[in-house]
Design a protein around this motif. Structure first.
Motif, PDB file in Angstrom:
ATOM      1  N   LEU A 130       4.214  -7.510  15.486  1.00  0.00           N
ATOM      2  CA  LEU A 130       3.096  -7.611  14.529  1.00  0.00           C
ATOM      3  C   LEU A 130       2.193  -6.380  14.622  1.00  0.00           C
ATOM      4  O   LEU A 130       1.785  -5.810  13.611  1.00  0.00           O
ATOM      5  CB  LEU A 130       2.260  -8.871  14.778  1.00  0.00           C
ATOM      6  N   GLU A 131       1.925  -5.985  15.862  1.00  0.00           N
ATOM      7  CA  GLU A 131       1.057  -4.813  16.057  1.00  0.00           C
ATOM      8  C   GLU A 131       1.702  -3.586  15.409  1.00  0.00           C
ATOM      9  O   GLU A 131       1.042  -2.780  14.746  1.00  0.00           O
ATOM     10  CB  GLU A 131       0.837  -4.618  17.570  1.00  0.00           C
ATOM     11  N   ARG A 134       1.597  -3.907  11.434  1.00  0.00           N
ATOM     12  CA  ARG A 134       0.247  -3.826  10.834  1.00  0.00           C
ATOM     13  C   ARG A 134      -0.207  -2.385  10.665  1.00  0.00           C
ATOM     14  O   ARG A 134      -1.086  -2.104   9.866  1.00  0.00           O
ATOM     15  CB  ARG A 134      -0.762  -4.617  11.676  1.00  0.00           C
ATOM     16  N   ARG A 138      -0.345  -4.562   5.189  1.00  0.00           N
ATOM     17  CA  ARG A 138      -0.560  -6.004   5.413  1.00  0.00           C
ATOM     18  C   ARG A 138       0.796  -6.697   5.534  1.00  0.00           C
ATOM     19  O   ARG A 138       1.672  -6.503   4.686  1.00  0.00           O
ATOM     20  CB  ARG A 138      -1.344  -6.598   4.232  1.00  0.00           C
ATOM     21  N   LEU A 139       0.957  -7.515   6.564  1.00  0.00           N
ATOM     22  CA  LEU A 139       2.276  -8.109   6.802  1.00  0.00           C
ATOM     23  C   LEU A 139       2.567  -9.239   5.816  1.00  0.00           C
ATOM     24  O   LEU A 139       1.741 -10.139   5.619  1.00  0.00           O
ATOM     25  CB  LEU A 139       2.376  -8.624   8.240  1.00  0.00           C
ATOM     26  N   GLN A 153       5.023 -14.127  10.188  1.00  0.00           N
ATOM     27  CA  GLN A 153       5.159 -12.762   9.637  1.00  0.00           C
ATOM     28  C   GLN A 153       6.501 -12.131  10.000  1.00  0.00           C
ATOM     29  O   GLN A 153       6.821 -11.058   9.505  1.00  0.00           O
ATOM     30  CB  GLN A 153       4.054 -11.844  10.165  1.00  0.00           C
ATOM     31  N   PRO A 350       5.726  -4.949   6.024  1.00  0.00           N
ATOM     32  CA  PRO A 350       4.398  -4.662   5.478  1.00  0.00           C
ATOM     33  C   PRO A 350       4.452  -4.466   3.959  1.00  0.00           C
ATOM     34  O   PRO A 350       5.339  -3.770   3.458  1.00  0.00           O
ATOM     35  CB  PRO A 350       3.999  -3.350   6.168  1.00  0.00           C
TER      36      PRO A 350
END
Ligand SMILES: O=C(O)CCC(=O)C(=O)O
Ligand SMILES: [Fe+2]
Length: 367
Positions: A130-131, A134, A138-139, A153, A350
């Motif tokens: 996720l990091e 991002r 925006r995921l 996500q 994303p």
């Protein structure tokens, strides 16, 4: 042999078998990515809302050396002239913000990049995915696909002896379905990251094609006409497929349809790309049905047979692939079904800008 002896022998045999079973169980390693198996939460999500996307590639344009992120590479190979670069020796997990920006720019330029030996990246797990994602936008949360528990996500593809959550069509002679991911969204994805956690011994490669090159093959007057057109992209069929019980049977967000230009411009490179795909594009706005069907069929056939514009990724443990979803299309190859081996992949997706028409001022009707 007496009846008692027979019973004793049978029970000894059974306990020996049980023991062996037990031994086997002990020897079977637990699946190391069990925490990333598909989970189909019944949760419902509200419609996505528009947001301002700032493309990381723009930041890299200002950098003195946009290839600095490749400085540790031991080997960089152009997979084909039209798209795809394979890189050895660069650890994606170690890229800082500037490196990630440069990566986004290079993926925009090459369409597809294949990084080998990325065990650290893959094994860092879902919080790290996720990091990573991002940084690029925006995921996206997929409306129907399975995701690791608590990580909606992370989009998963999955197939093993018992289950399959691929978008497969049993009634088709081919598993090839060229698409650009979730193109039905108002702001479809840009820089996309995908990797396999488990793969069959052979098969399960992924196909990519350059939609910039697809467009360049067409004659200028036909391209000029295509630039004046827009098309409907629909998530309805995917949702219906899910509701019919396939792929986990969950629809977490009501399907949407959006109109996008047939030819879009990449915001950073300025390149024009064809933006229709067989999976999600349903009709060209403003044309008669037969005209729309004929043009779309011609374009899909052109994509299908343009092997000279395609690259095929053969997966190895530790491979991480990135593509720019705005200027490429891809398809899974489901040729490994009979082996019953597990294929388990994760995608970080994303979202990017609303597609920019190549023809300035093109009106995009809302549905
Ligand atoms: O499984 C593959 O090779 C590709 C899957 C796919 O299309 C995706 O995750 O977007
Ligand atoms: Fe896809």
């Amino acid at each position: 042999m007496s009846a008692v002896e027979t019973v004793t022998q049978v029970s000894q045999t059974l306990s020996a078998l049980n023991l062996r079973g037990g031994d086997q169980e002990q020897k079977t390693e637990p699946y190391p990515y069990a925490n990333l198996l598909p989970h189909f939460s019944p949760e419902q999500y509200p419609p996505l809302t528009p947001f301002k996307h700032e493309d990381p590639g723009f930041r890299a344009l200002k950098h003195a050396d946009p290839h600095a992120f490749l400085k540790n590479a031991t080997n960089v190979v152009e997979l084909t002239p039209n798209l795809g670069t394979e890189v050895h020796g660069v650890n994606l997990a170690a890229l800082d913000g500037e490196g990630r920006d440069q990566l986004a720019l290079e993926v925009a330029r090459r369409g597809l990049m294949v990084f080998r030996g990325q065990h650290e990246f893959i094994d860092r797990g879902p919080d790290s995915y996720l990091e990573w994602g991002r940084h690029f936008g925006r995921l996206h949360i997929h409306p129907t696909s399975g995701h690791p528990k608590d990580y909606p996500q992370v989009h998963l593809v999955y197939k093993d002896a018992k289950s399959s959550y691929n978008f497969e069509r049993e009634d088709s002679i081919t598993s090839t379905v060229w698409h650009s991911d979730v193109s039905y969204e108002l702001q479809p994805p840009g820089l996309t990251t995908f990797f396999l956690l488990s793969q069959p011994t052979t098969g399960g490669d992924t196909l990519f094609t350059s939609q910039i090159s697809t467009l360049k093959k067409l004659s200028p007057s036909f391209v000029a006409f295509l630039r004046t057109l827009s098309a409907v992209h629909s998530g309805v069929e995917q949702a219906q497929f899910s509701r019919s019980g396939k792929r986990g049977g969950i629809v977490r967000r009501e399907p949407v349809e959006h109109v996008h230009p047939l030819v879009r411009r990449h915001p950073v490179t300025g390149e024009e790309a064809l933006y229709v795909n067989r999976q999600f594009t349903t009709r060209i706005v403003g044309l008669k049905r037969e005209e729309s069907e004929t043009i779309l069929k011609f374009l899909y056939d052109h994509v299908d047979k343009s092997a000279d514009l395609q690259a095929r990724v053969k997966w190895q443990p530790g491979t991480v692939v990135l593509w720019d979803n705005r200027v490429t299309a891809h398809s899974a190859i489901v040729d490994y079904g009979k082996s019953n081996e597990r294929r388990h992949g994760a995608r970080i997706t994303p979202q990017a800008e609303r597609p920019i028409p190549a023809l300035e001022g093109l009106e995009l009707p809302s549905l």
